[in-house]
Scaffold this motif. Structure first.
Motif, PDB file in Angstrom:
ATOM      1  N   LEU A 269       0.818  -1.202   0.000  1.00  0.00           N
ATOM      2  CA  LEU A 269       0.000   0.000   0.000  1.00  0.00           C
ATOM      3  C   LEU A 269       0.859   1.263   0.000  1.00  0.00           C
ATOM      4  N   THR A 273      -0.258   3.375  -3.235  1.00  0.00           N
ATOM      5  CA  THR A 273      -1.340   4.311  -2.905  1.00  0.00           C
ATOM      6  C   THR A 273      -0.777   5.555  -2.235  1.00  0.00           C
ATOM      7  N   ASP A 274      -1.657   6.551  -2.076  1.00  0.00           N
ATOM      8  CA  ASP A 274      -1.310   7.775  -1.350  1.00  0.00           C
ATOM      9  C   ASP A 274      -1.942   7.808   0.033  1.00  0.00           C
ATOM     10  N   LEU A 275      -2.402   6.657   0.506  1.00  0.00           N
ATOM     11  CA  LEU A 275      -3.038   6.597   1.814  1.00  0.00           C
ATOM     12  C   LEU A 275      -2.091   7.053   2.919  1.00  0.00           C
ATOM     13  N   ASP A 279      -4.108   5.341   8.008  1.00  0.00           N
ATOM     14  CA  ASP A 279      -5.117   4.627   7.228  1.00  0.00           C
ATOM     15  C   ASP A 279      -4.601   3.262   6.796  1.00  0.00           C
ATOM     16  N   ILE A 280      -3.341   3.207   6.398  1.00  0.00           N
ATOM     17  CA  ILE A 280      -2.748   1.926   6.002  1.00  0.00           C
ATOM     18  C   ILE A 280      -2.702   0.981   7.192  1.00  0.00           C
ATOM     19  N   GLN A 283      -5.977  -0.608   7.623  1.00  0.00           N
ATOM     20  CA  GLN A 283      -6.326  -1.579   6.586  1.00  0.00           C
ATOM     21  C   GLN A 283      -5.598  -2.906   6.746  1.00  0.00           C
TER      22      GLN A 283
END
Length: 319
Positions: A269, A273-275, A279-280, A283
């Motif tokens: 991730l 992604t730009d999370l 947030d990562i 998840q």
């Protein structure tokens, strides 16, 4: 255009054909990021441990151009504590800064040339006692799949050659590329280097239930707060039976395996992604960003931000 990273495989008499072909197969599936050459110490054909010899296209001069040198294993009767003069001369031509990699008994070559003195290393568990007797100045750990000591990497037998090549691709280009290569080669995408070699682990009886279903379920629910009890119940086993069966099949404990999978998913991730880090963390099932940072640093020695920068370049100020 950047030139591909050159991997030169040094074939030694008595070489195992399967392991000899691993670098070409794995690195060759990385979309042109690597160029793989095979050489011998004298440019002549090489005797394998099977009923055939192989002809190589290159001599020791190829080692001078290598970014990475791989030494595959050779049959035990050909292992000696002394490196033949031609081999010493060939290894001496490797450019400073080039990465050195051994598979299985290939570590004997590096050790005999003095390239592992004072460094951690591994080899196949069956020859560990011999290795220690001959090379007491090497910090041998025969209980792991591979060891990454920066510019020198050593691995255990056979399939761990696949593991170390995939580890190098992941280190160079990130988990997405390594996973693509693993899919191309139809092999597991990741086994941690510290995972145990499979020594005296009996194969479960064909009628015995396994833990594969629970592992797959866990991978689909990493965002949940999974416990050993959850996994055992999913496998319809007692806690003790599940923990024992899991370790037999995977080579590590359920708790450690879960952390490994969460770190691996987090790495993916971070790369794709730009999370935000928090947030990562949510998840992949970590309690928060702090927990993710601690586990990522323990696994690969860097922060999430540093890892993301490595594989995604300069980030915007928002990150």
């Amino acid at each position: 255009m950047t030139s591909p990273h050159r991997v030169v495989v040094l074939a030694v008499d008595g070489v195992y054909p399967f392991e000899l072909g691993i670098p070409s197969r794995v690195f060759g599936a990385a979309g042109g990021r690597y160029e793989v050459l095979t050489c011998s110490v004298d440019g002549l054909s090489v005797r394998t441990n099977s009923d055939f010899s192989i002809t190589v296209e290159h001599g020791p001069e190829a080692l001078r151009t290598a970014d990475t040198v791989v030494i595959p294993p050779f049959v035990a009767p050909d292992v000696t504590a002394e490196v033949p003069r031609a081999m010493v001369q060939a290894l001496a031509s490797v450019a400073p800064g080039a990465r050195l990699v051994s598979i299985c008994t290939g570590a004997f070559v590096l050790a005999a040339a003095g390239l592992l003195d004072g460094r951690p290393a591994t080899t196949h568990w069956m020859v560990a006692d011999l290795f220690r007797a001959w090379f007491p100045h090497v910090a041998l750990d025969p209980d792991v799949l591979f060891i990454d000591d920066g510019d020198v990497l050593t691995s255990a037998g056979a399939a761990s050659g696949l593991d170390i090549c995939l580890h190098i691709i992941r280190k160079d280009h990130g988990s997405e590329v390594a996973n693509q290569v693993a899919r191309m080669c139809v092999v597991p995408p990741w086994r941690e280097g510290g995972q145990a070699q499979y020594i005296q682990h009996p194969v479960p009886a064909a009628t015995a239930s396994g833990t594969a279903t629970a592992r797959q379920w866990a991978l689909e629910n990493l965002h949940e707060s999974l416990t050993l009890t959850d996994l055992a119940e999913h496998s319809h086993m007692s806690l003790r039976t599940f923990a024992r069966r899991f370790t037999e099949e995977v080579g590590t404990s359920p708790g450690r395996w879960l952390i490994q999978q969460r770190v691996e998913r987090a790495r993916h991730l971070l790369e794709t992604t730009d999370l935000a880090v928090d947030d990562i963390a949510g998840q992949v099932g970590f309690a928060g960003g702090t927990s993710l940072r601690e586990h990522l640093h323990a696994a690969i020695g860097v922060s999430p931000l540093a890892y993301r920068r490595t594989f995604r370049g300069t980030l915007s100020p928002a990150h």
